[in-house]
Scaffold this active site. Structure first.
Site, PDB file in Angstrom:
ATOM      1  N   LYS A 225      -1.011  -6.352  -2.094  1.00 39.46           N
ATOM      2  CA  LYS A 225      -2.326  -5.947  -2.626  1.00 39.46           C
ATOM      3  C   LYS A 225      -3.222  -7.148  -2.879  1.00 39.46           C
ATOM      4  O   LYS A 225      -2.756  -8.277  -3.016  1.00 39.46           O
ATOM      5  CB  LYS A 225      -2.140  -5.079  -3.871  1.00 39.46           C
ATOM      6  CG  LYS A 225      -1.651  -3.686  -3.452  1.00 39.46           C
ATOM      7  CD  LYS A 225      -1.577  -2.681  -4.555  1.00 39.46           C
ATOM      8  CE  LYS A 225      -1.171  -1.320  -3.947  1.00 39.46           C
ATOM      9  NZ  LYS A 225      -0.836  -0.320  -4.967  1.00 39.46           N
ATOM     10  N   ARG A 265       7.466   0.339  -4.187  1.00 43.16           N
ATOM     11  CA  ARG A 265       6.874   0.810  -2.926  1.00 43.16           C
ATOM     12  C   ARG A 265       6.397  -0.420  -2.169  1.00 43.16           C
ATOM     13  O   ARG A 265       5.507  -1.125  -2.652  1.00 43.16           O
ATOM     14  CB  ARG A 265       5.713   1.749  -3.248  1.00 43.16           C
ATOM     15  CG  ARG A 265       5.006   2.327  -2.027  1.00 43.16           C
ATOM     16  CD  ARG A 265       3.847   3.226  -2.476  1.00 43.16           C
ATOM     17  NE  ARG A 265       3.174   3.821  -1.346  1.00 43.16           N
ATOM     18  CZ  ARG A 265       2.241   3.211  -0.631  1.00 43.16           C
ATOM     19  NH1 ARG A 265       1.857   1.986  -0.934  1.00 43.16           N
ATOM     20  NH2 ARG A 265       1.677   3.834   0.403  1.00 43.16           N
TER      21      ARG A 265
END
Ligand code: HH2
Length: 287
Positions: A225, A265
């Site tokens: 991210k 995840r």
């Protein structure tokens, strides 16, 4: 509370996915498989169902416990897609993968969740935290994730008085509602990067153990991210590009697992399975 940590923690979920309970207990690893043209990391790579299946099976070989199939990007500013198009993307891939591994569907649309469960998905990964009735009526798992607003607007100056407390009370309230409504397997996720500044993401990680202490199994997604890129700038001062975020992804996944997250995840499955195994060996996973 109907599903405290442990009920759906590593052992049980691994056994459900065909894993042996004799293997050392470790947090679960959910592999990301985006069947989209525009996801921030793997967009456009797996639009062809055969390529998606190949990547899904590769992640299984690398040790993924679940594969999370998504047909609509949720990156900041992403354009929504129609239900029909999202189904067209995810259903064939889920049908092909479900015999090999536990599959979750990453969607905010009830119709897509229904179609995905019909195709073999046994978990609804729901970044809108609204779809628990679908999970209840089909007897599948559900993830309640926190997001501020919508993907289009979520990064426009997100503000909280106390980000960790607000996110925690939101997801726990949704989880209790779902649990009371008949969902047997409820996960909570603080939604790293979904309407949060770099500092707010770090605060959520810092306070993660308080979310874990609420008793629902916790899922965390930091993989590749943008806050990781901004925390590790390149020599010219710009954020590290997506392909250079493995170190930060592993560091934060490991942090989350040590704080008690029962699942992470990730895009980089093999490396994260190694980290999860090490964490499992430390005995830090909730029993
Ligand atoms: N992050 C993304 C998508 N779905 N689901 C949960 N539960 N937690 C997350 O942190 C999470 C999620 C965003 O990542 P990705 O799927 O790689 O990108 P995109 O949304 O652009 O498809």
């Amino acid at each position: 509370m109907k599903n405290p940590v442990g009920d759906f923690g590593p052992d049980r979920a691994r056994a459900g996915a065909g894993g042996s309970t004799l293997r050392p207990m470790r947090p679960l690893v959910m592999g990301v498989l985006n069947v989209t043209p525009d996801s921030f990391s793997d967009g456009g790579r797996y639009l062809d169902p055969e390529k998606a299946l190949e990547r899904g099976l590769e992640m299984v070989a690398e040790g993924a416990d679940l594969v999370d199939v998504g047909g609509e990007s949720s990156r900041p500013g992403a354009e929504p897609v129609s239900e029909a198009e999202e189904c067209r993307r995810v259903v064939p891939v889920i049908e092909a993968l479900a015999p090999h591994v536990r599959v979750s569907v990453d969607t905010v649309k009830p119709g897509v969740a229904e179609a995905a469960v019909g195709a073999g998905a046994t978990m609804v990964n729901d970044i809108s935290a609204t779809l628990w009735p679908v999970a209840a009526s089909h007897g599948v798992g559900w993830v309640a994730m926190h997001m501020l607003g919508t993907p289009r607007t979520m990064q426009e100056g997100p503000r909280y008085e106390d980000v960790a407390a607000e996110v925690r009370s939101f997801v726990v309230a949704r989880a209790r509602e779902a649990s009371d409504g008949g969902v047997g397997e409820v996960w909570v996720d603080p939604g790293i990067g979904f309407g949060k500044t770099v500092g707010q993401n770090l605060s959520l990680l810092h306070h993660l153990s308080e979310l874990v202490a609420e008793g629902f199994p916790v899922l965390v997604g930091t993989s590749r991210k943008s806050f990781l890129g901004r925390l590790a700038p390149t020599a010219n001062g710009g954020p590290a590009p997506v392909e250079d975020r493995l170190a930060g992804s592993l560091a934060t996944a490991t942090w989350a697992m040590l704080a008690g997250a029962a699942m992470v995840r990730v895009h980089d499955v093999a490396a994260t399975v190694q980290a999860a195994t090490l964490v499992g060996q430390t005995g830090s996973v909730p029993a």
